[in-house]
Scaffold this motif. Structure first.
Motif, mmCIF file in Angstrom:
data_model
loop_
_atom_site.group_PDB
_atom_site.id
_atom_site.type_symbol
_atom_site.label_atom_id
_atom_site.label_comp_id
_atom_site.label_asym_id
_atom_site.label_seq_id
_atom_site.Cartn_x
_atom_site.Cartn_y
_atom_site.Cartn_z
ATOM 1 N N GLN A 135 -39.341 12.173 -44.676
ATOM 2 C CA GLN A 135 -38.963 10.774 -44.448
ATOM 3 C C GLN A 135 -40.137 9.877 -44.056
ATOM 4 O O GLN A 135 -39.924 8.749 -43.640
ATOM 5 C CB GLN A 135 -37.864 10.677 -43.387
ATOM 6 C CG GLN A 135 -36.566 11.344 -43.767
ATOM 7 C CD GLN A 135 -35.864 10.631 -44.897
ATOM 8 O OE1 GLN A 135 -35.743 9.421 -44.882
ATOM 9 N NE2 GLN A 135 -35.425 11.363 -45.887
ATOM 10 N N GLN A 136 -41.367 10.352 -44.146
ATOM 11 C CA GLN A 136 -42.517 9.524 -43.778
ATOM 12 C C GLN A 136 -42.736 8.401 -44.780
ATOM 13 O O GLN A 136 -43.070 7.282 -44.393
ATOM 14 C CB GLN A 136 -43.780 10.392 -43.668
ATOM 15 C CG GLN A 136 -43.758 11.338 -42.492
ATOM 16 C CD GLN A 136 -43.604 10.602 -41.176
ATOM 17 O OE1 GLN A 136 -44.226 9.573 -40.945
ATOM 18 N NE2 GLN A 136 -42.750 11.117 -40.312
ATOM 19 N N THR A 137 -42.538 8.670 -46.055
ATOM 20 C CA THR A 137 -42.702 7.625 -47.072
ATOM 21 C C THR A 137 -41.648 6.541 -46.883
ATOM 22 O O THR A 137 -41.952 5.353 -47.007
ATOM 23 C CB THR A 137 -42.596 8.231 -48.482
ATOM 24 O OG1 THR A 137 -43.537 9.289 -48.599
ATOM 25 C CG2 THR A 137 -42.882 7.197 -49.541
ATOM 26 N N LYS B 193 -40.188 5.620 -44.117
ATOM 27 C CA LYS B 193 -40.552 4.804 -42.942
ATOM 28 C C LYS B 193 -41.691 3.849 -43.279
ATOM 29 O O LYS B 193 -41.687 2.698 -42.859
ATOM 30 C CB LYS B 193 -40.946 5.711 -41.777
ATOM 31 C CG LYS B 193 -39.782 6.455 -41.184
ATOM 32 C CD LYS B 193 -40.233 7.375 -40.069
ATOM 33 C CE LYS B 193 -39.065 8.205 -39.571
ATOM 34 N NZ LYS B 193 -39.473 9.173 -38.564
#
Length: 73
Positions: free
Chosen positions: A37-39, A41
């Protein structure tokens, strides 16, 4: 005195904002499939950043127009 009231309202609004999600439904569906889920965010923060710049610019221009009209009268 009223000016101080408006400044406090602005300060409180800036400090007590809720986190928002600015992704459209299609972007969210594609990005939620990612593991970390870093992309998602990063995309969300970028959208919020791009969305806030016009408001800051218009607010600044509005302030200078207000100040010049107040000075003239």
């Amino acid at each position: 005195m009223m000016r101080l009231k408006y400044i406090w309202i602005l300060v409180l609004a800036l400090f007590f904002t809720l986190p928002i999600d600015a992704q459209c439904a299609m972007c969210r569906a594609v990005l939620e499939s990612e593991e970390g889920q870093q992309t998602a965010k990063g995309i969300n923060n970028g959208i919020v950043y791009l969305m806030i710049i016009p408001y800051i610019l218009i607010g600044t221009v509005g302030y200078f127009i207000y100040r010049n009209k107040k000075k003239a009268s």
